[in-house]
Design a protein around this motif. Structure first.
Motif, PDB file in Angstrom:
ATOM      1  N   LEU A   1      -6.974  72.585 -34.373  1.00  0.00           N
ATOM      2  CA  LEU A   1      -5.784  72.877 -35.156  1.00  0.00           C
ATOM      3  C   LEU A   1      -5.866  72.265 -36.548  1.00  0.00           C
ATOM      4  CD1 LEU A   1      -3.032  74.205 -35.234  1.00  0.00           C
ATOM      5  CD2 LEU A   1      -2.040  72.111 -34.277  1.00  0.00           C
ATOM      6  N   GLY A   2      -6.438  71.063 -36.650  1.00  0.00           N
ATOM      7  CA  GLY A   2      -6.573  70.430 -37.959  1.00  0.00           C
ATOM      8  C   GLY A   2      -7.421  71.259 -38.895  1.00  0.00           C
ATOM      9  N   THR A   3      -8.508  71.824 -38.380  1.00  0.00           N
ATOM     10  CA  THR A   3      -9.362  72.684 -39.191  1.00  0.00           C
ATOM     11  C   THR A   3      -8.625  73.926 -39.634  1.00  0.00           C
ATOM     12  OG1 THR A   3     -11.336  71.905 -38.032  1.00  0.00           O
ATOM     13  CG2 THR A   3     -11.529  73.981 -39.231  1.00  0.00           C
ATOM     14  N   VAL A   4      -7.868  74.522 -38.710  1.00  0.00           N
ATOM     15  CA  VAL A   4      -7.108  75.731 -39.034  1.00  0.00           C
ATOM     16  C   VAL A   4      -6.080  75.449 -40.122  1.00  0.00           C
ATOM     17  CG1 VAL A   4      -5.513  77.464 -38.136  1.00  0.00           C
ATOM     18  CG2 VAL A   4      -7.452  76.730 -36.750  1.00  0.00           C
ATOM     19  N   VAL A   5      -5.372  74.331 -39.988  1.00  0.00           N
ATOM     20  CA  VAL A   5      -4.353  73.971 -40.991  1.00  0.00           C
ATOM     21  C   VAL A   5      -5.008  73.721 -42.344  1.00  0.00           C
ATOM     22  CG1 VAL A   5      -2.645  72.236 -41.650  1.00  0.00           C
ATOM     23  CG2 VAL A   5      -2.730  73.056 -39.294  1.00  0.00           C
ATOM     24  N   GLY A   6      -6.144  73.016 -42.347  1.00  0.00           N
ATOM     25  CA  GLY A   6      -6.838  72.743 -43.601  1.00  0.00           C
ATOM     26  C   GLY A   6      -7.316  74.015 -44.283  1.00  0.00           C
ATOM     27  N   LEU A   7      -7.952  74.887 -43.505  1.00  0.00           N
ATOM     28  CA  LEU A   7      -8.405  76.164 -44.070  1.00  0.00           C
ATOM     29  C   LEU A   7      -7.216  77.019 -44.490  1.00  0.00           C
ATOM     30  CD1 LEU A   7     -11.293  77.057 -41.577  1.00  0.00           C
ATOM     31  CD2 LEU A   7     -11.533  76.433 -43.994  1.00  0.00           C
ATOM     32  N   GLY A   8      -6.129  76.965 -43.703  1.00  0.00           N
ATOM     33  CA  GLY A   8      -4.940  77.731 -44.065  1.00  0.00           C
ATOM     34  C   GLY A   8      -4.362  77.295 -45.392  1.00  0.00           C
ATOM     35  N   ALA A   9      -4.336  75.980 -45.639  1.00  0.00           N
ATOM     36  CA  ALA A   9      -3.834  75.462 -46.911  1.00  0.00           C
ATOM     37  C   ALA A   9      -4.717  75.918 -48.068  1.00  0.00           C
ATOM     38  CB  ALA A   9      -3.762  73.936 -46.864  1.00  0.00           C
ATOM     39  N   LEU A  10      -6.028  75.894 -47.860  1.00  0.00           N
ATOM     40  CA  LEU A  10      -6.954  76.334 -48.907  1.00  0.00           C
ATOM     41  C   LEU A  10      -6.759  77.812 -49.229  1.00  0.00           C
ATOM     42  CD1 LEU A  10     -10.311  74.552 -47.945  1.00  0.00           C
ATOM     43  CD2 LEU A  10      -8.838  74.068 -49.920  1.00  0.00           C
ATOM     44  N   MET A  11      -6.596  78.623 -48.186  1.00  0.00           N
ATOM     45  CA  MET A  11      -6.441  80.063 -48.410  1.00  0.00           C
ATOM     46  C   MET A  11      -5.061  80.398 -48.970  1.00  0.00           C
ATOM     47  SD  MET A  11      -8.683  81.731 -45.288  1.00  0.00           S
ATOM     48  CE  MET A  11      -8.192  80.582 -44.004  1.00  0.00           C
ATOM     49  N   PHE A  12      -4.055  79.593 -48.641  1.00  0.00           N
ATOM     50  CA  PHE A  12      -2.736  79.756 -49.267  1.00  0.00           C
ATOM     51  C   PHE A  12      -2.846  79.537 -50.776  1.00  0.00           C
ATOM     52  CE2 PHE A  12       1.161  77.981 -50.976  1.00  0.00           C
ATOM     53  CZ  PHE A  12       2.150  78.823 -50.477  1.00  0.00           C
ATOM     54  N   ALA A  13      -3.507  78.450 -51.167  1.00  0.00           N
ATOM     55  CA  ALA A  13      -3.686  78.153 -52.593  1.00  0.00           C
ATOM     56  C   ALA A  13      -4.520  79.231 -53.268  1.00  0.00           C
ATOM     57  CB  ALA A  13      -4.338  76.784 -52.761  1.00  0.00           C
TER      58      ALA A  13
END
Length: 331
Positions: free
Chosen positions: A165-177
């Motif tokens: 989940l931590g990886t998903v959240v991190g990648l999600g934040a990057l793709m949001f930006a």
């Protein structure tokens, strides 16, 4: 707005929404191809570079086939500004993060994360009149559509792999930006389209600027020894992995034409509708699969799209506010 003008506008808006949705489908497919190219040995950075080079070459070929090489060269020589090329840099983060993140979380989740960023940024750019002839004020309906789209982001991230989940959240934040930054390219290309009346020209300038930017990153990575072991797939059956570039050209041209009739926010939601449907299909075909929460996220994004493009109570369509497009100066 008169009934005649509205009747004339509605088919144009419908075409713009359909082209935006088609562009979104291409975005999802391009992301999958670049992700597969990255995992096949090219890595995310080189896959992004190949995609940009392919886009630039494809657009150049289109200009030549159209017989517009001479007039395009004259416009670039006399009228082009530095920012015509600089907006291409806004597309670099999304290409790299998609190539990096899609193999981990799948196309659908990656698309929702990027779309949420585009949605929020699109509201601000529309309100300032960036990329459209007149500003599109922030209404309650547009704000609700943005909230629904962001809810789709939260649901999609929650449907990611629970083991990382931590990886998903991190990648999600990057793709949001990255999605928020990409909106700058869409708005900039829309502005170029308004100034020149040519939807292919902004694809040429932005892909040229993006290619230069990614080339610099590749050169720095090579100098730092970060490209050791990078290989390009050369199997005859993997030729399709290099189609990200031509798809990038189609994405940019469709978006540049559509934004003048929809505005940045509505364009974003139209792109999202096509992107999310295609993303789910690509994931299912690729064996990634999707949870029920992913389908809920797709439905939320689709609802937001419908909400913002439907006519208001007065019978006037929001996208019609962009009809007052100035006639391009003769070249």
């Amino acid at each position: 707005m008169t009934a005649t003008t509205e009747a004339t506008t509605r088919p144009v808006v419908v075409r713009a929404v359909l082209l935006a949705a088609l562009s979104g489908a291409f975005v999802a497919t391009q992301g999958r191809l670049n992700g597969d190219l990255a995992t096949a040995g090219a890595g995310a950075l080189l896959a992004a570079w190949l995609s940009y080079v392919g886009t630039l070459v494809t657009v150049a070929i289109v200009v030549l086939v159209q017989g517009r090489a001479g007039i395009t060269a004259r416009i670039l020589r006399h009228d082009a500004r530095w920012w015509w090329y600089a907006v291409g840099l806004c597309g670099v983060p999304i290409v790299i993060t998609f190539a990096l993140g899609i193999p981990v979380v799948g196309v659908a989740i990656a698309s929702v994360c990027a779309v949420a960023g585009q949605t929020v940024a699109g509201l601000g750019l529309d309100a300032r009149g960036v990329g459209v002839p007149v500003p599109l004020r922030l209404t309650g309906r547009r704000l609700i559509a943005a909230v629904v789209a962001v809810v789709g982001l939260v649901v999609a991230v929650g449907s990611g792999p629970t083991t990382s989940l931590g990886t998903v959240v991190g990648l999600g934040a990057l793709m949001f930006a990255a999605g928020a930054i990409l909106t700058g390219q869409q708005a900039g290309n829309g502005r170029i389209n308004l100034l020149t009346g040519d939807a292919v020209l902004p694809a040429l300038t932005s892909s040229a600027g993006g290619t230069v930017g990614v080339s610099v990153l590749v050169a720095v990575a090579a100098a730092a020894g970060r490209l050791h072991g990078v290989t390009l797939p050369d199997e005859p059956g993997q030729w399709y992995l290099y189609l990200g570039g031509p798809l990038g050209a189609a994405i940019t041209v469709c978006a540049a034409w559509s934004i003048r009739h929809l505005g940045t926010f509505a364009l974003t939601l139209g792109v999202v509708a096509g992107q999310m449907v295609a993303a789910v299909v690509v994931d299912l075909v690729g064996g990634v699969g999707a949870r029920w929460t992913t389908y809920v996220a797709v439905a939320a994004i689709a609802a937001a799209t419908v909400l913002v493009v439907l006519p208001n109570r007065a019978g006037r369509s929001r996208p019609a506010e962009t009809d007052r497009t100035p006639t391009p100066k003769p070249r």
